[in-house]
Design a protein around this motif. Structure first.
Motif, short mmCIF file in Angstrom:
data_model
loop_
_atom_site.label_atom_id
_atom_site.label_comp_id
_atom_site.label_asym_id
_atom_site.label_seq_id
_atom_site.Cartn_x
_atom_site.Cartn_y
_atom_site.Cartn_z
N LYS A 60 -7.00 6.99 -6.28
CA LYS A 60 -5.72 7.81 -5.29
C LYS A 60 -6.71 8.73 -4.47
O LYS A 60 -7.42 9.72 -5.02
CB LYS A 60 -4.76 8.37 -6.12
N LYS A 81 0.93 -1.16 -0.27
CA LYS A 81 -0.17 0.07 -0.02
C LYS A 81 0.82 1.28 -0.06
O LYS A 81 0.42 2.33 0.44
CB LYS A 81 -0.84 0.02 1.20
N ASN A 82 2.07 1.11 -0.51
CA ASN A 82 2.91 2.30 -0.71
C ASN A 82 3.90 2.19 -1.78
O ASN A 82 4.61 1.29 -1.98
CB ASN A 82 3.86 2.16 0.69
N LYS A 114 -2.48 10.56 0.05
CA LYS A 114 -1.18 9.63 0.10
C LYS A 114 -1.47 8.22 0.15
O LYS A 114 -0.69 7.39 0.28
CB LYS A 114 -0.38 9.83 1.44
N SER A 115 -2.85 7.76 -0.01
CA SER A 115 -3.29 6.36 -0.14
C SER A 115 -4.20 6.14 -1.35
O SER A 115 -4.18 6.96 -2.14
CB SER A 115 -3.94 6.10 1.04
N THR A 150 -7.16 3.12 -3.14
CA THR A 150 -8.04 2.15 -2.97
C THR A 150 -8.18 1.28 -4.27
O THR A 150 -7.77 2.00 -5.28
CB THR A 150 -9.53 2.09 -2.45
#
Length: 85
Positions: free
Chosen positions: A50, A16-17, A53-54, A56
């Motif tokens: 987006k 997730k990064n 900063k995350s 799904t």
């Protein structure tokens, strides 16, 4: 598309990064972004949504993740079987 693109996708979803995914794959963060963009172009659909900063996964992103895991597992079996010869 090659098998490494699918591995990058799996790693991105798992971590997730983008930065962590880049480090795992010995690539830069922009290279990861480019690979994801290439997958979205290949399938003609967004794979991520987006948010700050995350992100799904879209429905297509979820399907690609599940199927990519299966493909990578089969590929690893193939490599092991050939090496065993």
């Amino acid at each position: 598309m090659d098998i490494n693109d699918l591995k990058v996708w799996i790693d991105l979803v798992n971590t997730k990064n983008y930065s962590k995914c880049a480090a795992l794959n010995f690539l830069t963060q922009p290279a990861i972004s480019q690979k994801i963009k290439g997958l979205e172009e290949k399938f003609s659909t967004p794979l991520l949504i987006k948010r700050n900063k995350s992100f799904t996964l879209t429905a297509a992103g979820k399907v690609l993740y599940e199927e990519s895991r299966k493909i990578l597992e089969e590929y690893q079996k193939l490599v092991a079987n050939i090496k065993a010869l």
